[in-house]
Scaffold this motif. Sequence first.
Motif, PDB file in Angstrom:
ATOM      1  N   GLU A 238      -4.793  28.743  25.978  1.00 24.57           N
ATOM      2  CA  GLU A 238      -6.344  28.105  25.014  1.00 24.57           C
ATOM      3  C   GLU A 238      -7.511  27.691  26.454  1.00 24.57           C
ATOM      4  OE1 GLU A 238      -5.075  25.618  21.260  1.00 24.57           O
ATOM      5  OE2 GLU A 238      -5.022  24.391  22.319  1.00 24.57           O
ATOM      6  N   THR A 242     -10.728  29.046  26.286  1.00 23.74           N
ATOM      7  CA  THR A 242     -11.512  28.101  25.818  1.00 23.74           C
ATOM      8  C   THR A 242     -13.028  28.065  27.663  1.00 23.74           C
ATOM      9  OG1 THR A 242     -10.695  27.309  24.592  1.00 23.74           O
ATOM     10  CG2 THR A 242     -12.603  25.859  25.816  1.00 23.74           C
ATOM     11  N   PRO A 271     -10.840  24.715  21.577  1.00 22.23           N
ATOM     12  CA  PRO A 271      -9.181  23.733  20.214  1.00 22.23           C
ATOM     13  C   PRO A 271      -9.355  23.200  19.681  1.00 22.23           C
ATOM     14  CG  PRO A 271     -10.185  23.467  23.484  1.00 22.23           C
ATOM     15  CD  PRO A 271     -11.023  24.166  22.801  1.00 22.23           C
ATOM     16  N   PRO A 272      -8.772  22.606  19.204  1.00 20.09           N
ATOM     17  CA  PRO A 272      -7.307  23.623  19.300  1.00 20.09           C
ATOM     18  C   PRO A 272      -7.152  25.044  18.581  1.00 20.09           C
ATOM     19  CG  PRO A 272      -7.005  21.804  17.880  1.00 20.09           C
ATOM     20  CD  PRO A 272      -8.131  21.469  18.055  1.00 20.09           C
ATOM     21  N   PHE A 273      -6.900  26.367  18.567  1.00 18.71           N
ATOM     22  CA  PHE A 273      -6.876  27.077  18.029  1.00 18.71           C
ATOM     23  C   PHE A 273      -5.626  27.113  16.906  1.00 18.71           C
ATOM     24  CE2 PHE A 273      -7.662  30.217  22.103  1.00 18.71           C
ATOM     25  CZ  PHE A 273      -9.172  29.144  22.365  1.00 18.71           C
ATOM     26  N   ARG A 275      -2.718  28.664  14.151  1.00 11.07           N
ATOM     27  CA  ARG A 275      -1.227  29.017  14.560  1.00 11.07           C
ATOM     28  C   ARG A 275      -0.714  29.538  12.690  1.00 11.07           C
ATOM     29  NH1 ARG A 275       2.158  25.951  19.322  1.00 11.07           N
ATOM     30  NH2 ARG A 275       0.638  25.843  20.380  1.00 11.07           N
ATOM     31  N   ARG A 312     -12.019  31.388  15.256  1.00 17.18           N
ATOM     32  CA  ARG A 312     -11.780  30.854  15.983  1.00 17.18           C
ATOM     33  C   ARG A 312     -10.593  31.958  16.863  1.00 17.18           C
ATOM     34  NH1 ARG A 312     -10.142  24.899  16.462  1.00 17.18           N
ATOM     35  NH2 ARG A 312      -9.275  25.815  14.186  1.00 17.18           N
ATOM     36  N   LEU A 343      -2.070  36.427  20.634  1.00 20.86           N
ATOM     37  CA  LEU A 343      -3.417  35.908  20.750  1.00 20.86           C
ATOM     38  C   LEU A 343      -4.108  37.172  19.986  1.00 20.86           C
ATOM     39  CD1 LEU A 343      -4.958  33.043  21.254  1.00 20.86           C
ATOM     40  CD2 LEU A 343      -5.925  33.734  22.528  1.00 20.86           C
TER      41      LEU A 343
END
Length: 430
Positions: A238, A242, A271-273, A275, A312, A343
Motif C-alpha cells: 500500500e 501510494t 490509503p487505506p486500500f 479488501r 482505488r 492487488l
Amino acid sequence: MRVRIAELPQWVDQTVTVSGWVWHWRSSGRIAFAEVRDGTGVVQCVVRAAAGPRDAGELRLPLETAVTVQGRVRRDARAPGGVELEVASLEVVGASDSSYPLQPKSHGIDFLLDWRHLWVRSPRQAAILRLRAEVVRAIRGFLDGAGFVAVDPPILTPSAAEGTTTLFAVDYFGQPAYLSQSGQLYLEALAMALGRVYAFGPTFRAERSKTRRHLTEFWMVEPEMAFCRFEENLAWQERLITAVVEHVLSHCASELAQLGRDLTRLEQVRPPFPRLTYDEAIRLLEAQGFAIAWGEDLGAREEQALASLSDRPLFLTHFPTAQKAFYMQPDPERPEVVLAADLLAPEGYGEIIGGSERIADLPLLRRRMMETGLDPEAEAYRWYLDLRRWGSVPHSGFGLGLERTVAWLGGLEHVREASAFPRMLYRLRP
C-alpha cells in the motif's frame, strides 16, 4: 550554448544551439517552419531564407532528418513549451530518406510493431517511456529510502519458482536450465542475510496468452522481508503504490497530458486500500451472474468486475490453498486458504501485485511441495529447504509487474506500449 528543448524556456532572448530530428516541416514563400524533437520535447523553429542553404520556401527536409539549429529563443504562448526558435543557421547532420514509413496517418498496430524501432520516436511512445523511467525511479527511491537492499538473483535457474511448466528452457552446458520466472526463492535466502531486500529485473514466462495484460518478457520488482507477517506485507504494498502514484503526479505532468490521462482517477489513490476475501469475491460475482464456483481461478473478467467496485486499488485476499504456489503460508485458522493477496488496479487493469507470507516451517513446506508434485529431496530445492533448518523466521514478499503498473498509470490500452520492445506470443522482432 547547446541546450535541450525542455530547457529552452530558461533561455528566452538568448542565442542557443539545439540538435534533434525534424518531426514536421512546412514552408511558404521565403519562410519555413520546422518542428524539431530531441527526446525532451518539441520546438517550432522558424527558418527564413538566409538561415538555410537556399530559399526557405524551396527547402525540403524529410521527416526524421537530423539537424543542428542555432538561433534566438522567443516567447510564443501558442508554441509547444511557450517558446519558439528564430533560426540563424541550420545544418543537416543526418539525411533522412523520403520513404520514412511512419507518415502522419493512421497505421495498424501490427504495422507499428513491425516498425517499433521507429515508432518509439513518436511523442506518445516517447512519453510512455519517460513515464516508465519515472515509475522505476519512484519504486527504487521508495525501497532504497525504506532500508531495502537492492540485490540481483540469477536469471538462469535449475528449477521453477512456482513449479509450473510456463518456463523457457535453455541448454546449460549439457544440463537443463530455465530463464527465471521469479527471483523469489533466492530473495528469501538474501532476506535472511540482509533483512529487507528487493530485486528489479527481467522475468520470463512462457504462457501462451494473447491478452492485453500479458508479455512473455517483462520487468518485475520483488521485495522480500524477514520478520514480516501477512498484514505488514500488505501495508508495504500500500505504501509503495501510494508513493509511486504521488511521484508520477508530481513529476510526469507533461507525459500524462500527452497520453490524455484523467488525473482525477490517480488523485483518488490514497490509503487505506479496500479488501475483499476470495470468499466474499465469489459471493459478489455469483450475485452479478458469473458462473463461478469456490476453488476456481478468477480470470480477467472477474477481476475487472471486482475492481470496478472501488476507485482505488483493491486487495483480493485468502485464496484457496490448492490454487496457489507451494511456498505460500496456509492460514493457521483455516488451512484451506493461504495468506496471500493480489492487488487489483482500478479501471479494468487487473492484477499489478501478487504476494504472500511464506511458509517458515520445514515439515509444512515439505508437505506442501509433495502435494503440488515437487520432490523436496531434489537437489534443485535442497538449498531452499536449508533456509528452514537454520534460523527460519516469518517472512513475506511480493512481486509488482512494471509494465502493468505503467499501463494503469498511463491509461494505456495494452501493456505492449509500456515495453520498449515488447515480447509476446507471436512477436520476437524487432
